[in-house]
Design a protein around this motif. Structure first.
Motif, PDB file in Angstrom:
ATOM      1  N   LYS A  26       0.908  -1.198  -0.079  1.00 36.01           N
ATOM      2  CA  LYS A  26       0.049  -0.140   0.225  1.00 36.01           C
ATOM      3  C   LYS A  26       0.849   1.415  -0.061  1.00 36.01           C
ATOM      4  CE  LYS A  26      -4.263  -1.637   1.844  1.00 36.01           C
ATOM      5  NZ  LYS A  26      -5.136  -1.722   3.120  1.00 36.01           N
ATOM      6  N   THR A  27       1.837   1.243   0.765  1.00 36.03           N
ATOM      7  CA  THR A  27       2.819   2.411   0.817  1.00 36.03           C
ATOM      8  C   THR A  27       3.508   2.441  -0.472  1.00 36.03           C
ATOM      9  OG1 THR A  27       3.350   1.960   2.904  1.00 36.03           O
ATOM     10  CG2 THR A  27       4.986   3.424   1.952  1.00 36.03           C
ATOM     11  N   THR A  28       3.970   1.483  -1.149  1.00 40.33           N
ATOM     12  CA  THR A  28       4.474   1.664  -2.461  1.00 40.33           C
ATOM     13  C   THR A  28       3.689   1.967  -3.224  1.00 40.33           C
ATOM     14  OG1 THR A  28       6.003  -0.255  -1.907  1.00 40.33           O
ATOM     15  CG2 THR A  28       5.784   0.344  -4.305  1.00 40.33           C
ATOM     16  N   ILE A  29       2.372   1.800  -3.500  1.00 39.31           N
ATOM     17  CA  ILE A  29       1.262   2.279  -4.402  1.00 39.31           C
ATOM     18  C   ILE A  29       1.075   3.698  -4.151  1.00 39.31           C
ATOM     19  CG2 ILE A  29      -0.957   2.004  -5.072  1.00 39.31           C
ATOM     20  CD1 ILE A  29      -0.749  -0.985  -4.581  1.00 39.31           C
ATOM     21  N   ALA A  30       0.940   4.240  -2.845  1.00 35.81           N
ATOM     22  CA  ALA A  30       0.748   5.423  -2.595  1.00 35.81           C
ATOM     23  C   ALA A  30       1.886   6.203  -3.309  1.00 35.81           C
ATOM     24  CB  ALA A  30       0.533   5.651  -1.161  1.00 35.81           C
ATOM     25  N   PHE A  31       3.058   5.903  -2.843  1.00 42.17           N
ATOM     26  CA  PHE A  31       4.284   6.647  -3.556  1.00 42.17           C
ATOM     27  C   PHE A  31       4.259   6.807  -4.944  1.00 42.17           C
ATOM     28  CE2 PHE A  31       8.680   6.440  -5.032  1.00 42.17           C
ATOM     29  CZ  PHE A  31       9.241   7.778  -4.445  1.00 42.17           C
ATOM     30  N   MET A  32       4.019   5.663  -5.493  1.00 41.22           N
ATOM     31  CA  MET A  32       4.142   5.625  -7.220  1.00 41.22           C
ATOM     32  C   MET A  32       2.706   6.404  -7.734  1.00 41.22           C
ATOM     33  SD  MET A  32       4.632   1.640  -7.646  1.00 41.22           S
ATOM     34  CE  MET A  32       4.835   1.582  -9.629  1.00 41.22           C
ATOM     35  N   GLN A  33       1.628   6.628  -6.939  1.00 46.44           N
ATOM     36  CA  GLN A  33       0.574   7.777  -7.332  1.00 46.44           C
ATOM     37  C   GLN A  33       1.191   8.834  -7.303  1.00 46.44           C
ATOM     38  OE1 GLN A  33      -2.736   5.978  -5.056  1.00 46.44           O
ATOM     39  NE2 GLN A  33      -3.503   4.603  -6.718  1.00 46.44           N
ATOM     40  N   LYS A  34       1.843   9.477  -6.136  1.00 50.95           N
ATOM     41  CA  LYS A  34       2.179  10.580  -6.047  1.00 50.95           C
ATOM     42  C   LYS A  34       3.140  10.998  -7.020  1.00 50.95           C
ATOM     43  CE  LYS A  34       4.765  13.383  -2.487  1.00 50.95           C
ATOM     44  NZ  LYS A  34       5.436  13.457  -1.256  1.00 50.95           N
ATOM     45  N   GLN A  35       4.128   9.911  -7.260  1.00 52.34           N
ATOM     46  CA  GLN A  35       5.040  10.425  -8.644  1.00 52.34           C
ATOM     47  C   GLN A  35       4.418  10.513  -9.641  1.00 52.34           C
ATOM     48  OE1 GLN A  35       8.379  10.699  -8.115  1.00 52.34           O
ATOM     49  NE2 GLN A  35       8.157  10.688  -5.937  1.00 52.34           N
ATOM     50  N   ILE A  36       3.341   9.652 -10.028  1.00 53.86           N
ATOM     51  CA  ILE A  36       2.664   9.890 -11.505  1.00 53.86           C
ATOM     52  C   ILE A  36       2.082  11.310 -11.418  1.00 53.86           C
ATOM     53  CG2 ILE A  36       0.726   9.161 -12.642  1.00 53.86           C
ATOM     54  CD1 ILE A  36       1.569   6.314 -11.643  1.00 53.86           C
TER      55      ILE A  36
END
Length: 72
Positions: A26-36
């Motif tokens: 979940k943390t990784t997905i949230a980080f990736m969404q922020k980067q996107i």
């Protein structure tokens, strides 16, 4: 039915491992969404600059044509 403490301990450790795995995902997905989202914002800025450059090039062509007409 007799459940051994080893089995209970093993199940608890596995549940904790699954919880950690889910948390990391979940943390990784949230980080990736922020980067996107940041990349999208950068692309919007780039596209705006690109559109402005196209208008400047068109204006420059027009100005060169008028200057050539005046020099003739």
């Amino acid at each position: 039915m007799n459940v051994s403490t080893e089995l209970i301990l093993t199940l608890i450790i596995q549940l904790i491992s699954v919880g950690i795995f889910i948390g990391i995902n979940k943390t990784t997905i949230a980080f990736m969404q922020k980067q996107i989202e940041e990349l999208k914002a950068d692309m919007r800025k780039y596209n705006n600059i690109l559109e402005r450059m196209i208008r400047v090039e068109d204006s420059t062509k027009s100005a060169h044509k008028r200057i050539d007409d005046i020099c003739k």
